[in-house]
Design a protein around this motif. Structure first.
Motif, mmCIF file in Angstrom:
data_model
loop_
_atom_site.group_PDB
_atom_site.id
_atom_site.type_symbol
_atom_site.label_atom_id
_atom_site.label_comp_id
_atom_site.label_asym_id
_atom_site.label_seq_id
_atom_site.Cartn_x
_atom_site.Cartn_y
_atom_site.Cartn_z
ATOM 1 N N SER A 1 0.681 -1.013 -0.012
ATOM 2 C CA SER A 1 -0.071 0.028 0.076
ATOM 3 C C SER A 1 0.978 1.090 -0.025
ATOM 4 O O SER A 1 0.365 2.341 0.366
ATOM 5 C CB SER A 1 -1.008 0.088 1.271
ATOM 6 O OG SER A 1 -0.054 0.014 2.313
ATOM 7 N N THR B 1 -8.818 1.574 -1.257
ATOM 8 C CA THR B 1 -8.646 2.980 -1.482
ATOM 9 C C THR B 1 -8.487 3.523 -2.776
ATOM 10 O O THR B 1 -8.861 2.709 -3.730
ATOM 11 C CB THR B 1 -6.874 3.355 -0.952
ATOM 12 O OG1 THR B 1 -6.199 2.425 -1.677
ATOM 13 C CG2 THR B 1 -6.949 2.945 0.540
ATOM 14 N N ARG C 1 -6.550 5.486 -5.454
ATOM 15 C CA ARG C 1 -5.238 6.240 -5.633
ATOM 16 C C ARG C 1 -5.107 6.983 -6.897
ATOM 17 O O ARG C 1 -5.850 7.089 -7.596
ATOM 18 C CB ARG C 1 -4.121 4.853 -5.964
ATOM 19 C CG ARG C 1 -4.174 3.722 -4.651
ATOM 20 C CD ARG C 1 -3.925 4.042 -3.249
ATOM 21 N NE ARG C 1 -2.560 4.230 -3.166
ATOM 22 C CZ ARG C 1 -1.474 3.389 -3.234
ATOM 23 N NH1 ARG C 1 -1.994 1.892 -3.330
ATOM 24 N NH2 ARG C 1 -0.410 3.560 -3.115
ATOM 25 N N THR D 1 -2.385 8.668 -2.197
ATOM 26 C CA THR D 1 -3.790 8.036 -1.827
ATOM 27 C C THR D 1 -4.627 9.315 -1.749
ATOM 28 O O THR D 1 -4.527 10.378 -0.912
ATOM 29 C CB THR D 1 -3.747 7.196 -0.586
ATOM 30 O OG1 THR D 1 -2.732 6.367 -0.697
ATOM 31 C CG2 THR D 1 -5.122 6.708 -0.120
ATOM 32 N N GLY E 1 -9.608 7.154 1.458
ATOM 33 C CA GLY E 1 -9.663 5.952 2.137
ATOM 34 C C GLY E 1 -8.152 5.352 2.839
ATOM 35 O O GLY E 1 -7.064 6.225 2.818
ATOM 36 N N SER F 1 -8.134 10.272 4.372
ATOM 37 C CA SER F 1 -7.917 8.954 4.941
ATOM 38 C C SER F 1 -9.265 8.745 5.741
ATOM 39 O O SER F 1 -9.463 7.467 6.502
ATOM 40 C CB SER F 1 -6.566 8.895 5.750
ATOM 41 O OG SER F 1 -6.689 9.970 6.646
ATOM 42 N N ARG G 1 -14.087 5.915 4.000
ATOM 43 C CA ARG G 1 -13.797 4.494 3.827
ATOM 44 C C ARG G 1 -14.786 3.852 2.822
ATOM 45 O O ARG G 1 -15.833 4.435 2.331
ATOM 46 C CB ARG G 1 -14.452 3.551 5.275
ATOM 47 C CG ARG G 1 -13.527 3.892 6.515
ATOM 48 C CD ARG G 1 -12.326 3.325 6.363
ATOM 49 N NE ARG G 1 -11.407 3.450 7.660
ATOM 50 C CZ ARG G 1 -10.825 4.697 8.084
ATOM 51 N NH1 ARG G 1 -10.727 5.576 7.177
ATOM 52 N NH2 ARG G 1 -10.366 4.754 9.052
#
Length: 316
Positions: free
Chosen positions: A91, A124, A126, A136, A139, A152, A155
């Motif tokens: 990730s 996520t 990206r 990112t 998410g 972040s 969700r």
């Protein structure tokens, strides 16, 4: 693309195909039945279960090479390079091979050359710049949920499809939440239609509408979002106000029939894209063919034969 050619991530064949507006199919890159991760030109290149493609204004095709955990680029001449990631899940954000993805499923490119990725198993969304810098957008890696929020704090639950509009908003088929989400360029996430955890077939507005494992999204120039509603076997339309209607197919009735509106049939439609004339093209995965749907809901088969899997090039 701008010439009406449709590009296909032919996942089971591990290659990228090109379909002209006349239905002539050729293989742009990769070799049928040969999985791998090699860069190269045409049949010398290798992919591993590519799930989605998106074409930029210059005719380059970007590929979510799912099982390789990478983002690939294919020129109009079929030359393949790796833009970001390596064949190892993770990730990490970073430049090119320093970045990591985990089963990237959806991909779209904007007019500035930025590539957006539905990073399925990381849950996520990206962003990959034209220089290969990966960040990112929304998410938190490997944290599942349905929360609206910024960056972040938001969700997702196994996002599969993405599409970007002219204003830089990214629309997401949030597969296991059964919803369609909207992500602004600042990473602000809202739910455009559907209710998380509630699947169904209902047309309606916003949270009153229901989807069942939507896999693909495509946004047109008017801001309408078209959805490949996979388990419902339908193509749905969502306006910018969140009003959901069924454009073609009949919910949970599988088949391969061409026709208009509810008279048409699909089988696990997966990928979707829209052209500037209002036509929608569908990767009808269960039928192993490519379908075309007009703005009036008229469905025809552009290429492939329903129920016949294979790797042959040819017309129609």
């Amino acid at each position: 693309d701008t010439n009406g050619n449709v590009f296909v991530a032919d996942s089971g064949n591990h290659n990228i195909r090109k379909v002209t507006s006349a239905g002539v199919v050729t293989t742009l890159a990769g070799s049928a039945g040969s999985a791998g991760s090699a860069n190269g030109t045409g049949s010398l290149a290798r992919f591993n279960g590519p799930a989605a493609v998106s074409v930029d204004t210059a005719g380059n095709v970007f590929v979510a090479d799912t099982n390789n955990q990478t983002i690939r680029k294919v020129t109009s001449a079929g030359a393949v390079t790796t833009e970001a990631g390596i064949p190892n899940p993770g990730s990490n954000n970073g430049l090119g091979p320093l970045a990591r993805f985990y089963n990237p499923y959806g991909i779209c490119v904007d007019t500035a050359g930025n590539v957006f990725v539905a990073d399925y198993s990381n849950k996520t969304i990206r962003k990959v710049t034209s220089a290969g810098v990966v960040t990112t957008l929304a998410g938190l890696a490997e944290n599942s949920g349905s929360t609206d929020g910024t960056g972040s704090a938001a969700r997702f639950k196994f996002p599969r499809g993405v599409s970007v509009d002219t204003a830089g908003n990214v629309f997401v088929a949030d597969y296991s939440n059964h919803t369609i989400r909207k992500v602004t360029s600042a990473g602000v996430v809202t739910t455009l239609a559907g209710t998380a955890g509630s699947f169904g077939t209902t047309d309606g507005t916003g949270s009153a509408a229901r989807f069942w494992f939507p896999s693909g999204v495509a946004v047109d120039t008017a801001g309408n979002v078209f959805v490949a509603d996979t388990s419902n076997a339908t193509i749905r339309k969502v306006t910018s106000a969140g009003v959901v209607t069924t454009l073609a197919g009949q919910a949970q009735v599988y088949g391969s029939t061409d026709g208009t509106g509810s008279a048409a049939r699909f089988s696990n439609p997966f990928g979707i894209c829209a052209d500037t004339n209002g036509n929608v093209f569908v990767a009808d995965s269960g039928n192993h063919n490519i379908r075309k749907v007009t703005s009036a809901g008229v469905v025809t088969t552009l290429a492939g034969s329903a129920g016949s899997a294979g790797s042959a090039n040819g017309t129609g």
